[in-house]
Design an enzyme around this catalytic site. Sequence first.
Site, PDB file in Angstrom:
ATOM      1  N   LYS A 159      -4.163   3.472  -1.350  1.00 37.22           N
ATOM      2  CA  LYS A 159      -5.386   4.262  -1.300  1.00 37.22           C
ATOM      3  C   LYS A 159      -5.077   5.645  -0.745  1.00 37.22           C
ATOM      4  CE  LYS A 159      -7.861   1.284   1.203  1.00 37.22           C
ATOM      5  NZ  LYS A 159      -7.398  -0.089   1.239  1.00 37.22           N
ATOM      6  N   MET A 202      -4.861   9.328  10.655  1.00 33.27           N
ATOM      7  CA  MET A 202      -5.571   9.651   9.406  1.00 33.27           C
ATOM      8  C   MET A 202      -6.674  10.681   9.635  1.00 33.27           C
ATOM      9  SD  MET A 202      -5.883   5.667   8.196  1.00 33.27           S
ATOM     10  CE  MET A 202      -6.613   5.250   9.800  1.00 33.27           C
ATOM     11  N   ASP A 240       0.815  -1.210   0.000  1.00 34.66           N
ATOM     12  CA  ASP A 240       0.000   0.000   0.000  1.00 34.66           C
ATOM     13  C   ASP A 240       0.851   1.264   0.000  1.00 34.66           C
ATOM     14  OD1 ASP A 240       0.766   0.616   2.620  1.00 34.66           O
ATOM     15  OD2 ASP A 240      -1.042  -0.216   3.519  1.00 34.66           O
TER      16      ASP A 240
END
Length: 244
Positions: A57, A171, A35
């Site tokens: 992502k 995040m 990722d």
Amino acid sequence: MKGKVYLTGAGPGDIDLLTIKALKMIQNADIIIYDRLANPEILNEAKKDVKLIFVGKEKGHHSVPQDEINEIIYQSALKYDSVVRLKGGDPFVFGRGGEEALYLKQRGIEFEIIPGITSAISVPAYAGIPVTNRGITPSFRVVTGHRKSSENIANINWNSFIEDETIVFLMGLHNIELIVSKLLEVGKPKNYPCAIISNGTTKNQKVIVGTLEDIVEKSKEAISPSIIIIGEVVKLREDLKWFN
């Protein structure tokens, strides 16, 4: 033939924080599914003929949806002996590793979890901020800064944040205005210390220190990936900062 999947934590960014076991799995892997938050330098440790699949992502730019990632991992296990699913931080700390493991379990695929050093504790440490410190705070909590698209972090039980403990939001940069407003709403003082750490543990690390009163304005200088630290321990940075 069914191979084995290693759900592997890549650590917070600094390649030297990769665990020995993770390194061994990467060096032995036939295929690595990685990722965005995994340090790309780690891939240099893999075999020359390893197959690489990027499934990173970003907010608003998901290159591969999670259900497709699950299927890619599963199909890879049907073709290769050793499959490494490389994830930033730790696979079980907001890394969707549990979902991927369940998907494999339901399809009869053997898997192993290779824990990684989570950014929730390592990034504050590199910024000189201990998440706990005797006499200041006896506990800390780690909170996701975003949830499924059908949900909203506004639905979190914010009343549970009244206790004076360190709060680490992962995040959460794009939701910082909401986070701050909710904390003020439950009674946190405006002068409560905060920090935003971007690109933690790497040469591009940037630390922004403020309070609940000004951190939203200051956050305009931060970039993703970032974590947010809220609590009295942030004040220790001036004495404990060591990484430049």
